[in-house]
Design a protein around this motif. Structure first.
Motif, PDB file in Angstrom:
ATOM      1  N   ASP A   1       0.803  -1.219   0.000  1.00 35.09           N
ATOM      2  CA  ASP A   1       0.000   0.000   0.000  1.00 35.09           C
ATOM      3  C   ASP A   1       0.838   1.272   0.000  1.00 35.09           C
ATOM      4  O   ASP A   1       0.301   2.364   0.198  1.00 35.09           O
ATOM      5  CB  ASP A   1      -0.930   0.004   1.222  1.00 35.09           C
ATOM      6  CG  ASP A   1      -2.020  -1.041   1.111  1.00 35.09           C
ATOM      7  OD1 ASP A   1      -2.696  -1.082   0.074  1.00 35.09           O
ATOM      8  OD2 ASP A   1      -2.187  -1.833   2.055  1.00 35.09           O
ATOM      9  N   MET A   2       2.126   1.137  -0.253  1.00 33.83           N
ATOM     10  CA  MET A   2       2.991   2.313  -0.247  1.00 33.83           C
ATOM     11  C   MET A   2       2.569   3.341  -1.285  1.00 33.83           C
ATOM     12  O   MET A   2       2.645   4.546  -1.068  1.00 33.83           O
ATOM     13  CB  MET A   2       4.447   1.895  -0.483  1.00 33.83           C
ATOM     14  CG  MET A   2       5.428   3.051  -0.478  1.00 33.83           C
ATOM     15  SD  MET A   2       7.145   2.509  -0.407  1.00 33.83           S
ATOM     16  CE  MET A   2       7.261   1.530  -1.903  1.00 33.83           C
ATOM     17  N   GLY A   3       2.096   2.874  -2.450  1.00 33.76           N
ATOM     18  CA  GLY A   3       1.704   3.793  -3.514  1.00 33.76           C
ATOM     19  C   GLY A   3       0.513   4.652  -3.148  1.00 33.76           C
ATOM     20  O   GLY A   3       0.338   5.744  -3.688  1.00 33.76           O
ATOM     21  N   HIS A   4      -0.331   4.173  -2.236  1.00 39.04           N
ATOM     22  CA  HIS A   4      -1.524   4.929  -1.849  1.00 39.04           C
ATOM     23  C   HIS A   4      -1.214   6.002  -0.813  1.00 39.04           C
ATOM     24  O   HIS A   4      -1.840   7.058  -0.803  1.00 39.04           O
ATOM     25  CB  HIS A   4      -2.585   3.984  -1.294  1.00 39.04           C
ATOM     26  CG  HIS A   4      -3.097   2.990  -2.284  1.00 39.04           C
ATOM     27  ND1 HIS A   4      -3.860   3.345  -3.370  1.00 39.04           N
ATOM     28  CD2 HIS A   4      -2.941   1.648  -2.367  1.00 39.04           C
ATOM     29  CE1 HIS A   4      -4.171   2.259  -4.069  1.00 39.04           C
ATOM     30  NE2 HIS A   4      -3.606   1.222  -3.483  1.00 39.04           N
TER      31      HIS A   4
ATOM     32  N   ALA B   1       6.895   7.719   3.807  1.00 37.35           N
ATOM     33  CA  ALA B   1       7.093   8.490   5.035  1.00 37.35           C
ATOM     34  C   ALA B   1       5.898   8.371   5.970  1.00 37.35           C
ATOM     35  O   ALA B   1       6.057   8.231   7.194  1.00 37.35           O
ATOM     36  CB  ALA B   1       7.349   9.961   4.690  1.00 37.35           C
ATOM     37  N   THR B   2       4.690   8.407   5.416  1.00 34.45           N
ATOM     38  CA  THR B   2       3.492   8.317   6.246  1.00 34.45           C
ATOM     39  C   THR B   2       3.403   6.963   6.932  1.00 34.45           C
ATOM     40  O   THR B   2       3.104   6.868   8.133  1.00 34.45           O
ATOM     41  CB  THR B   2       2.239   8.547   5.387  1.00 34.45           C
ATOM     42  OG1 THR B   2       2.336   9.821   4.768  1.00 34.45           O
ATOM     43  CG2 THR B   2       0.985   8.490   6.223  1.00 34.45           C
TER      44      THR B   2
ATOM     45  N   ILE C   1       3.511   6.486  11.114  1.00 30.76           N
ATOM     46  CA  ILE C   1       2.399   5.935  11.889  1.00 30.76           C
ATOM     47  C   ILE C   1       2.793   4.619  12.546  1.00 30.76           C
ATOM     48  O   ILE C   1       2.407   4.328  13.681  1.00 30.76           O
ATOM     49  CB  ILE C   1       1.157   5.759  10.989  1.00 30.76           C
ATOM     50  CG1 ILE C   1       0.676   7.133  10.516  1.00 30.76           C
ATOM     51  CG2 ILE C   1       0.038   5.042  11.727  1.00 30.76           C
ATOM     52  CD1 ILE C   1      -0.495   7.078   9.572  1.00 30.76           C
ATOM     53  N   TRP C   2       3.584   3.801  11.834  1.00 30.79           N
ATOM     54  CA  TRP C   2       4.009   2.526  12.415  1.00 30.79           C
ATOM     55  C   TRP C   2       4.867   2.747  13.659  1.00 30.79           C
ATOM     56  O   TRP C   2       4.608   2.160  14.715  1.00 30.79           O
ATOM     57  CB  TRP C   2       4.781   1.714  11.381  1.00 30.79           C
ATOM     58  CG  TRP C   2       5.524   0.549  11.974  1.00 30.79           C
ATOM     59  CD1 TRP C   2       6.858   0.486  12.242  1.00 30.79           C
ATOM     60  CD2 TRP C   2       4.969  -0.696  12.414  1.00 30.79           C
ATOM     61  NE1 TRP C   2       7.181  -0.720  12.817  1.00 30.79           N
ATOM     62  CE2 TRP C   2       6.041  -1.472  12.939  1.00 30.79           C
ATOM     63  CE3 TRP C   2       3.694  -1.232  12.432  1.00 30.79           C
ATOM     64  CZ2 TRP C   2       5.850  -2.745  13.457  1.00 30.79           C
ATOM     65  CZ3 TRP C   2       3.511  -2.516  12.949  1.00 30.79           C
ATOM     66  CH2 TRP C   2       4.584  -3.257  13.446  1.00 30.79           C
ATOM     67  N   ILE C   3       5.875   3.593  13.532  1.00 28.08           N
ATOM     68  CA  ILE C   3       6.834   3.782  14.636  1.00 28.08           C
ATOM     69  C   ILE C   3       6.200   4.488  15.818  1.00 28.08           C
ATOM     70  O   ILE C   3       6.439   4.133  16.978  1.00 28.08           O
ATOM     71  CB  ILE C   3       8.070   4.554  14.132  1.00 28.08           C
ATOM     72  CG1 ILE C   3       8.840   3.702  13.112  1.00 28.08           C
ATOM     73  CG2 ILE C   3       8.983   4.933  15.301  1.00 28.08           C
ATOM     74  CD1 ILE C   3       9.966   4.449  12.425  1.00 28.08           C
TER      75      ILE C   3
END
Length: 608
Positions: A220-223, A227-228, A232-234
């Motif tokens: 889902d990186m393309g969506h 960086a986002t 959010i993960w970290i």
């Protein structure tokens, strides 16, 4: 949060419980609980944080991620037809096939895991989890045709609350037994694997459930952008997951009898019903994300020429990525319902789920090694060292799940091999058809000379002939000359080609070459994440001096009838499968959005 982290965010529903499942053989004791938590923590940290978030997210195909985008990128440096290109294509196919397996298993295990909380709340619900889960899943699949735009606004808030609740429950559990934090030491996990409490592979097969959904971060990186996802993960998702796992471990240390369902029993009794509702909503969101991902993978595979053309509906006027594929939706619904009814519980589904996930992870690591070495140009030794570490972890998890093939692991393997056979048959069959066409093709120059000699009657209007080769006369054009013995005043040979990049800029999508005597060659280029609208693109030809008025333009396409030839280069079964796939494929008229009342189909019979 809903699309990217929904899958991994619902793993706490069943992971710790599965680690202490009787089939694994662990007993609830302080050393086993701490060891399991240590393995879960370091699995998430090494695989999700370091491998995916830090390394794999860097391997993007012009902003797009996922195993198919990575494969298309790697193929740019591989010689067509070489063993390397064949290996990359095979890896990409298996990665896509395992993703479909994930699309069947994620909704089943997530919704079952959530609904099983009913049995914790009241024994009255014993035996009702399967029917309730089936009803929820049928509703989910039937809602797909309306698109996700209407419910999408709820995804973020619901998942935000979900992760906040995970963290809060974890803090609540840790506060009751702070000593559980010693599990941060990796030695406890290592000791548990070596201590002989259970077979290490059985234990790893349960621990891997904590990292299911890691591939979604990449796909889902393309969506949403690298960086986002990292931020959010970290800052939010990773701490919430770790806190909840440790909270469940603390609960087990305080009360070993809660092992039947430590996730729900971690919450105070008064909060279990709201928690059940929230977990069910989160599981549905995780399922929705995987289903939408299956639609996107299908679209990419079609554009790459790995699957037959299928009907793709856009469900949003603003978001190009929101699509609905009826055939895939129906197939997934049948597969998910059969899985729920056949396995009946999330515990029995756990090993089947692990194979689908770890299979894709191994493929991503291998293609990622090629990317960093050949495309990114990193030094061999560091790339080899890092890849070897990741591959060792991935293969350990994959091997641990392969030990449970008879208990359900056969499902994703069967789905994967079946889909790979379909994709390879389609790719090979189309290639052989193209070779057959070239063998008997008439050069375009021959027709241009005949048109210049005025030996062919010309009629007013424009004719567009779809073709895969702009240097040869299309079959439909030959048949039109044979039966109607005329040519239109303006004749365009049109090729629609898919590039190995996600998107082609508008300025580079159209290539026009004008030829003598009213002929033209037109090429429409688009990326594997884009849909093509032929009439819309032909409107742009006015800038090149060509005009195709809608009511004066006819589109000519070939309708091929295939029959099996005994001397075929394909085995008989594969030839018959290819013929079946051709019959199933969407017609060019519908796929390229041609106006049906302006299309002329000319039939041809071809032996394969």
């Amino acid at each position: 949060m809903g699309v990217v982290f929904g899958d991994i965010g619902t793993s706490p529903l069943y992971t710790i419980r599965q680690c202490f499942d009787p089939a694994v053989g662990l007993k609830v004791m302080p050393e086993t609980v701490v060891g399991v938590l240590s393995l879960v923590f370091w699995a998430i940290t090494l695989v999700v944080m370091i491998k995916y978030v830090i390394f794999i997210l860097r391997a993007d195909n012009k902003g797009e991620g996922g195993v198919l985008a990575l494969t298309a990128l790697a193929l740019k440096r591989a010689q067509p037809g070489s063993w390397l290109a064949t290996a990359l294509i095979g890896g990409g196919m298996f990665g896509a096939a395992f993703f479909y397996g994930d699309g069947i298993l994620t909704p089943a295990i997530s919704v079952l895991g959530a609904v099983e909380g009913l049995e914790v709340i009241s024994p009255v619900f014993h035996g009702m989890t399967v029917p309730i889960a089936a009803v929820l899943l049928v509703g989910l699949f039937l809602a797909q045709r309306n698109g996700t735009a209407r419910v999408g606004a709820l995804f973020g808030p619901v998942m935000g609350v979900w992760f906040a609740v995970l963290a809060a429950l974890g803090v609540y559990g840790i506060a009751q037994h702070p000593g559980v934090l010693v599990a941060l030491d990796p030695r406890h996990g290592f000791y548990l694997l070596m201590a002989g409490h259970t077979h290490p592979l059985l234990l790893l097969g349960a621990v891997v459930l904590a990292i299911t959904g890691a591939e979604a971060l990449y796909a889902d990186m393309g969506h949403f952008g690298r960086a986002t996802i990292r931020r959010i993960w970290i800052s939010f998702v990773w701490p919430a997951l770790i806190l909840n796992y440790f909270g469940q471990g603390a609960l087990l240390l305080s009360d070993p009898s809660t092992v039947e369902n430590p996730f729900y029993l971690l919450a105070p009794e008064i909060l279990r019903v709201p928690l059940l509702l929230l977990a069910t909503m989160s599981a549905i969101i995780a399922s929705q994300a995987v289903i939408s991902g299956a639609f996107s993978v299908t679209s990419q595979a079609v554009e790459l020429g790995w699957l037959p053309r299928v009907r793709i509906r856009h469900t949003s006027a603003r978001e190009a990525g929101q699509i609905y594929v009826p055939q895939i939706n129906a197939a997934l619904m049948v597969g998910v319902l059969a899985t729920v009814v056949g396995f009946e519980s999330s515990s029995r589904l756990a090993y089947a789920y692990g194979i689908a996930v770890t299979g894709t992870m191994v493929i991503t690591t291998l293609i990622g090694f090629y990317y960093y070495r050949r495309i990114a140009g990193w030094p061999l030794i560091p790339v080899l060292l890092v890849s070897a570490i990741f591959l060792t972890i991935d293969l350990s998890f994959l091997t641990s799940n392969l030990t449970k093939i008879l208990e359900g692991g056969w499902l994703p393997i069967a789905v994967g091999f079946g889909l790979v056979i379909v994709m390879e048959t389609w790719r090979r069959g189309r290639k052989l058809l193209a070779e057959q066409f070239l063998d008997g093709a008439v050069p375009l120059e021959t027709l241009l000379k005949q048109a210049a000699d005025q030996k062919i009657q010309r009629v007013k209007g424009a004719a567009v002939f779809l073709t895969a080769n702009l240097d040869a006369v299309p079959t439909a054009l030959l048949h039109n000359l044979k039966h109607n013995q005329v040519l239109h005043k303006r004749v365009a040979l049109l090729r629609v080609s898919t590039e190995d990049t996600p998107r082609v800029p508008l300025s580079e999508q159209l290539k026009v070459e004008t030829l003598p005597n009213g002929f033209a060659r037109i090429e429409i280029r688009h990326g594997f994440m884009q849909q093509v609208d032929v009439p819309e693109q032909l409107e742009r030809c006015r800038t090149f001096g060509l005009d195709f008025p809608p009511m004066e333009t006819s589109y000519f396409v070939s309708r091929q009838t295939l029959v099996h030839e005994h001397s075929s280069k394909m085995p008989g079964w594969q030839s018959q499968l290819f013929i079946l796939l051709m019959d199933y494929a969407l017609s060019p008229t519908e796929y390229f959005q041609l106006p049906p009342n302006r299309v002329v189909e000319l039939g041809t019979k071809t032996e394969v």
